[in-house]
Design a protein around this motif. Structure first.
Motif, PDB file in Angstrom:
ATOM      1  N   VAL A  64       0.845   7.522   1.111  1.00  0.00           N
ATOM      2  CA  VAL A  64      -0.266   7.559   0.149  1.00  0.00           C
ATOM      3  C   VAL A  64      -0.465   8.966  -0.388  1.00  0.00           C
ATOM      4  O   VAL A  64      -0.562   9.182  -1.610  1.00  0.00           O
ATOM      5  N   ALA A  93       0.830  -1.206   0.000  1.00  0.00           N
ATOM      6  CA  ALA A  93       0.000   0.000   0.000  1.00  0.00           C
ATOM      7  C   ALA A  93       0.866   1.258   0.000  1.00  0.00           C
ATOM      8  O   ALA A  93       0.480   2.293  -0.552  1.00  0.00           O
ATOM      9  N   ALA A  94       2.043   1.175   0.610  1.00  0.00           N
ATOM     10  CA  ALA A  94       2.936   2.327   0.681  1.00  0.00           C
ATOM     11  C   ALA A  94       3.679   2.574  -0.617  1.00  0.00           C
ATOM     12  O   ALA A  94       3.993   3.722  -0.943  1.00  0.00           O
ATOM     13  N   GLN A 130      -9.952  10.359  -5.989  1.00  0.00           N
ATOM     14  CA  GLN A 130      -9.630   9.122  -5.277  1.00  0.00           C
ATOM     15  C   GLN A 130     -10.443   9.008  -3.986  1.00  0.00           C
ATOM     16  O   GLN A 130     -10.991   7.949  -3.664  1.00  0.00           O
ATOM     17  N   TRP A 151      -7.669   9.781   8.279  1.00  0.00           N
ATOM     18  CA  TRP A 151      -6.676  10.785   7.891  1.00  0.00           C
ATOM     19  C   TRP A 151      -7.261  12.194   7.942  1.00  0.00           C
ATOM     20  O   TRP A 151      -6.535  13.153   8.155  1.00  0.00           O
ATOM     21  N   LEU A 166       0.098   4.982   7.122  1.00  0.00           N
ATOM     22  CA  LEU A 166       0.128   4.978   5.655  1.00  0.00           C
ATOM     23  C   LEU A 166      -0.275   6.320   5.056  1.00  0.00           C
ATOM     24  O   LEU A 166      -0.207   6.507   3.837  1.00  0.00           O
ATOM     25  N   TRP A 202      -9.558   7.197   4.804  1.00  0.00           N
ATOM     26  CA  TRP A 202      -9.664   8.626   4.512  1.00  0.00           C
ATOM     27  C   TRP A 202     -10.341   9.360   5.662  1.00  0.00           C
ATOM     28  O   TRP A 202      -9.985  10.520   5.956  1.00  0.00           O
ATOM     29  N   LEU A 257      -5.018  -0.879   0.093  1.00  0.00           N
ATOM     30  CA  LEU A 257      -5.574  -0.036   1.149  1.00  0.00           C
ATOM     31  C   LEU A 257      -6.993  -0.464   1.509  1.00  0.00           C
ATOM     32  O   LEU A 257      -7.380  -0.462   2.688  1.00  0.00           O
ATOM     33  N   ARG A 280       1.743  10.465  -3.135  1.00  0.00           N
ATOM     34  CA  ARG A 280       1.502  10.104  -4.537  1.00  0.00           C
ATOM     35  C   ARG A 280       0.816  11.235  -5.302  1.00  0.00           C
ATOM     36  O   ARG A 280       0.792  11.211  -6.534  1.00  0.00           O
ATOM     37  N   TRP A 324      -1.950   0.266  -5.173  1.00  0.00           N
ATOM     38  CA  TRP A 324      -1.992   0.559  -3.745  1.00  0.00           C
ATOM     39  C   TRP A 324      -3.418   0.717  -3.219  1.00  0.00           C
ATOM     40  O   TRP A 324      -3.700   0.382  -2.067  1.00  0.00           O
ATOM     41  N   ALA A 325      -4.330   1.227  -4.055  1.00  0.00           N
ATOM     42  CA  ALA A 325      -5.702   1.475  -3.587  1.00  0.00           C
ATOM     43  C   ALA A 325      -6.382   0.171  -3.199  1.00  0.00           C
ATOM     44  O   ALA A 325      -7.166   0.123  -2.241  1.00  0.00           O
TER      45      ALA A 325
END
Length: 472
Positions: free
Chosen positions: A147, A118-119, A164, A177, A143, A174, A128, A150, A124-125
């Motif tokens: 992420v 994922a990193a 995204q 975060w 992460l 999300w 995740l 990117r 990666w999505a």
């Protein structure tokens, strides 16, 4: 993605590629190195013809657990240089899904591998999303920086980030975060969330396509414009006709179905079939005979949607035709015919297998029809389809049909179906498998206690081994 090469059904690799229960049973008795080699081949070279709907990940993860398999081959595949060159989800999606299930079973190495990919991985999505279901908050928060790195901090990068966040399959990371106190993370994610909501609102305010105030001719022109661009719009156009057309427009629509341009003809045929117009069947037959490939295909599709007694009667007359309309007639009888149509459905089933093989798309409906009508004579053909098809969904349909037509099913295929890759197939097996075999009882108990198993399967199992069920 190229169609996968499927090994013969009698080999260990062929069984595992198909996701058959016998694949697991054979792998557990084969030399461990051979079984792991075949398993890794399947996980790293996705064998599914339609990877978006067929299940394999839980099936392969369970076998990894049973074999105590190492993850070195999966790690090499994920971090190979090809990962940068090939960004297709199908290259790594199955491996990531398998790791997700292994992580849910407590395999720490699978969890760490998902975090690392994922990193830094291209897909990666997907990784995740797997972690969103299995990882703890601390693991997901770690992460955030790799992420978000990117996405460049410029207008294009912010727009890509907003898209995204808006389209994320699993929103949990999300949301975590967005609460991050650091402006470079929390504030940025919150801004992306707001932009995504605004984008959705804008799309809703800008509907495209025809309006109910259009004329019949305008709808036909819109359908033709779509066809000229390579977009088949006759299905939505036919729905528009429902709102636009008045009784006095019928002659124009019938004429379009008889001799109009491809866009208008496809639209008119669909509209007339959906409204059970008395001329629809004759116009469909004519379109198959003298229309272009697009018109003939639209005519066949329109016919298969019809529900009237007249359509079923006409299907009985068309079932012997050696063309697409004859094949559609067989499928209609499989769906809506009565027991007197059993011979016609059986004939269509046999002809499809002879002419197109065990993976023919038409078999899905015909197999269901054989089960619905209880055609006992179809059991040998159904067993052949069950063994040979590469589609786990079609095999599941064959299993359901065999449960209704084959007296040997409970002691035969139903046993291996308990290990099948498709949950619907395992559910059928849980309801029918004879419990005289000790393996059946053990597997039923395993399915009942496995938190990764689907609720429908566990309900079926508990109906056999629950406190109120007969003793097994």
């Amino acid at each position: 993605m190229f169609d996968p090469v499927i090994a013969p059904s009698g080999t260990l690799l062929g069984l595992l590629q198909r996701g058959r229960g016998d694949g697991t049973l054979h792998a557990l008795t084969a030399p461990r190195a051979e079984a792991l080699a075949a398993l890794n081949h399947c996980v790293l070279s996705d064998p599914r013809h339609d990877w978006q709907v067929e299940n394999r990940s839980l099936y392969y993860a369970r076998l990894f657990l049973d074999l105590s398999g190492e993850l070195d081959e999966i790690e090499r595949h994920l971090f190979d240089a090809e990962d940068v060159l090939d960004d297709c989800e199908s290259r790594t999606g199955l491996a990531l899904a398998v790791l997700g299930h292994l992580a849910s079973y407590g395999r720490r190495d699978a969890l760490e591998l998902l975090r690392a990919y994922a990193a830094s991985g291209t897909n990666w999505a997907w990784a995740l999303d797997e972690l969103a279901l299995r990882d703890d908050d601390a693991g997901l928060r770690a992460l955030a920086e790799p992420v978000l790195a990117r996405f460049p901090a410029d207008p294009e990068g912010e727009a890509a980030l907003a898209a995204q966040v808006r389209d994320a399959f699993e929103p949990r990371p999300w949301r975590l975060w967005a609460d991050d106190p650091r402006a470079a993370i929390g504030a940025r994610v919150r801004a992306a969330q707001e932009q995504g909501s605004f984008d959705r609102w804008q799309r809703q305010m800008r509907p495209a396509g025809p309006r109910p105030g259009w004329s019949v001719r305008a709808v036909f022109e819109w359908a033709q414009q779509g066809l000229d661009r390579g977009a088949a719009l006759h299905v939505p156009a036919a729905r528009c006709l429902t709102a636009v057309a008045a009784p006095e427009d019928r002659p124009e629509i019938v004429e379009a179905a008889r001799a109009g341009g491809d866009g208008a003809r496809c639209t008119a045929l669909r509209y007339l079939a959906d409204s059970n117009d008395p001329d629809a069947l004759a116009l469909i037959e004519a379109a198959v005979g003298d229309g272009t490939a697009a018109v003939a295909e639209a005519a066949v599709d329109a016919f298969e949607r019809m529900r009237s007694v007249a359509a079923v009667d006409r299907a009985r007359g068309w079932a012997h035709r050696p063309d697409a309309l004859g094949a559609a007639a067989g499928r209609m009888l499989a769906c809506r015919g009565g027991t007197k149509d059993s011979e016609l459905v059986l004939g269509a089933l046999r002809e499809a297998v002879r002419g197109e093989g065990p993976d023919a798309p038409t078999l899905w409906t015909l197999v269901d029809g054989a089960g619905r009508l209880g055609i006992v004579c179809a059991a040998p053909v159904l067993r052949h389809i069950y063994r040979e098809t590469a589609s786990s969904h079609l095999r599941g349909r064959a299993a359901r049909a065999l449960a209704a037509t084959d007296p040997s099913f409970p002691a035969g295929f139903a046993v291996e179906c308990l290990w099948d890759c498709e949950e619907s197939t395992r559910e059928v097996a849980a309801r029918h498998a004879e419990t005289g075999d000790a393996r059946v009882v053990d597997q039923l108990r395993r399915l009942a206690s496995d938190p990764a198993e689907e609720a429908e399967v566990q309900t079926a199992v508990r109906s056999r081994i629950g406190p109120d069920a007969p003793a097994v």
